[in-house]
Motif scaffolding. Structure first.
Motif, short mmCIF file in Angstrom:
data_model
loop_
_atom_site.label_atom_id
_atom_site.label_comp_id
_atom_site.label_asym_id
_atom_site.label_seq_id
_atom_site.Cartn_x
_atom_site.Cartn_y
_atom_site.Cartn_z
N GLN A 1 2.71 -13.44 -3.79
CA GLN A 1 2.26 -12.58 -2.79
C GLN A 1 3.41 -11.47 -2.91
O GLN A 1 2.98 -10.24 -2.92
CB GLN A 1 2.25 -13.38 -1.73
CG GLN A 1 1.72 -12.31 -0.49
CD GLN A 1 3.11 -11.42 0.11
OE1 GLN A 1 4.16 -11.92 0.03
NE2 GLN A 1 2.77 -10.30 0.51
N ASN B 1 3.00 -9.44 -5.83
CA ASN B 1 2.03 -8.27 -5.82
C ASN B 1 2.40 -7.22 -4.79
O ASN B 1 2.00 -5.99 -4.95
CB ASN B 1 0.70 -9.25 -5.12
CG ASN B 1 -0.09 -10.22 -5.93
OD1 ASN B 1 0.29 -10.26 -7.18
ND2 ASN B 1 -0.51 -11.22 -5.42
N THR C 1 4.54 -4.97 -6.64
CA THR C 1 3.74 -4.08 -7.40
C THR C 1 3.27 -2.69 -6.82
O THR C 1 3.43 -1.77 -7.15
CB THR C 1 2.75 -4.81 -8.29
OG1 THR C 1 3.46 -5.89 -8.95
CG2 THR C 1 1.92 -4.04 -9.02
#
Length: 463
Positions: free
Chosen positions: A310, A313, A316
């Protein structure tokens, strides 16, 4: 779209050759350029002559002895095709070498420009290639805080796992009559929906006292009628029990018959030394407190993997959102038309670009971070990482102490498979990046239970 800069089709695998042809680059703008390669007869004539001489020595042409075929005839039959082959080889080798020597950071592959006046009947040729250039940009790692989760194993979760362990290692006792905590095995049938499925479930897994009462007191051979709507508290349980699709399970509202075939109850195992030794042969657990501590430790290790994914992510999304740069959009859309196995239309290429642009941006950002911070991995690291997975798998089959030679051999076989090697490489690099981000970015850290983590991140209520 995974876009490899300096694509493999133009990889620097050229031979050391003294290229004489003239190669020039003209910048169209900061993100686009055109490379022109001029090839004259002197660049390829010697090689072509050598190949034709070899053909002449081996050619079998009626009316001539081997080795005595007139060169004019050999040139007429093979000269043009040999020349075209050699020019194309020379072109790719020289272009590869130029891109490397000039240290051009390109996206995709060079695209040849169409020359309507081109002819292979000439002795000198000009080729032009469009280039998409990688943008220059800086990455600010500290401009914005990223949400980070610290997932803890709650007392409720630990107690539930203790109960699961006791049930798994408990004794199964056959019953004459079903009770609230009985395991019931039987077959669900509904001819209209073609349901005919044998399943096992706990009576108290059923939703509502009305459904429970229908089963409590039943014996083997009894048949009861149940309604599928709200039969179980979790619709996904209905999907598993009846063998219907995910979409059907959510809206299924029919009557089913259930024929009772087995009834039993699990007598939970005692939390004693005998159970602890079955679970942990190394003697690391001696008390209930030790067991709970071990459950907490193992659970939070698994939670950490999900929290790290997570985090990656979120990083990103944050970096893509806050790192601004332009891309050679038109070039990349044009390149996408011919980059895959299937040629795309202009409209399909635009759609593919829009779908994958965010991934491309992060790929460039990640590459810059790795380059600027010397983040890389070597084969020895990858081998050790693979051996770690192998040790875990072998331990599950009872081999807790495999020999190093055996691990090396298995790791070597795994890494010889390109797909497996790439998968492990990506996993290890993700770990390295997560470690780097944790040490170089700002975080808004939140401590949560696993249930709250799943609910908050994936909008799924596990309770």
């Amino acid at each position: 779209m995974v876009l490899n800069k300096k694509s493999s089709n133009f990889a620097p695998d050229f031979k050391e050759t003294d290229f004489k042809m003239n190669i020039t680059k003209e910048n169209v703008d900061a993100l686009n350029a055109v490379v022109k390669v001029d090839i004259v007869a002197d660049d390829y004539k010697e090689k072509v002559t050598k190949i034709l001489n070899d053909y002449r020595k081996t050619a079998n042409i009626p009316g001539f002895r081997k080795g005595n075929v007139p060169m004019g005839m050999v040139k007429k039959q093979y000269g043009k095709s040999v020349m075209i082959d050699e020019v194309n080889k020379l072109l790719q080798e020289s272009l590869n070498k130029f891109l490397v020597e000039e240290k051009l950071d390109i996206l995709g592959n060079p695209l040849p420009k169409v020359n309507e006046n081109f002819s292979w009947d000439s002795e000198q040729f000009s080729f032009e290639f469009e280039l998409g250039l990688a943008p220059e940009f800086d990455v600010d790692l500290k401009s914005k805080k990223v949400k980070q989760y610290n997932i803890v194993a709650t007392d409720e979760l630990i107690e539930k796992e203790v109960e699961n362990i006791q049930s798994r290692y408990g004794n199964v006792i056959t019953q004459e009559v079903a009770e609230e905590h009985s395991n019931v095995t039987g077959t669900f049938v509904n001819e209209e929906k073609e349901i005919n499925k044998k399943a096992t479930f706990l009576v108290n897994d059923l939703k509502g006292k009305k459904n429970e009462k229908k089963l409590i007191g039943t014996k083997v051979g009894d048949v009861v009628e149940l309604e599928t709507k709200k039969l179980f508290a979790d619709d996904h349980k209905l999907e598993q029990i009846l063998g219907v699709s995910h979409d059907e399970a959510h809206d299924l509202d029919v009557k089913v018959t259930f024929t009772v075939e087995e009834i039993n109850v699990t007598e939970k195992a005692e939390l004693d030394q005998e159970l602890f030794e079955k679970l942990f042969a190394d003697g690391s657990v001696k008390t209930v407190t030790d067991l709970k501590d071990k459950i907490k430790e193992d659970a939070e290790k698994q939670f950490q993997q999900q929290a790290d994914q997570q985090l990656l992510n979120s990083v990103t999304e944050t970096l893509v959102e806050n790192t601004k740069f332009d891309l050679p959009k038109e070039f990349l859309q044009k390149w996408l038309q011919t980059a895959g196995e299937k040629q795309l239309t202009a409209e399909e290429a635009v759609a593919e670009y829009e779908k994958s642009e965010k991934g491309l941006r992060y790929q460039l950002i990640e590459g810059k971070i790795m380059k600027d911070n010397d983040i890389k991995l070597d084969y020895a690291e990858l081998t050790d990482y693979a051996k770690g997975f192998i040790r875990i798998q072998m331990a599950q089959f009872g081999n807790a102490n495999p020999e190093e030679k055996e691990l090396d051999e298995i790791a070597g076989r795994i890494l010889s498979n390109q797909d497996e090697a790439r998968r492990l490489q990506e996993q290890l690099m993700s770990q390295k990046l997560v470690t780097f981000f944790k040490g170089n970015m700002k975080f808004d850290t939140k401590e949560v239970s696993y249930e709250d983590f799943i609910k908050e991140v994936y909008n799924v209520d596990k309770k």
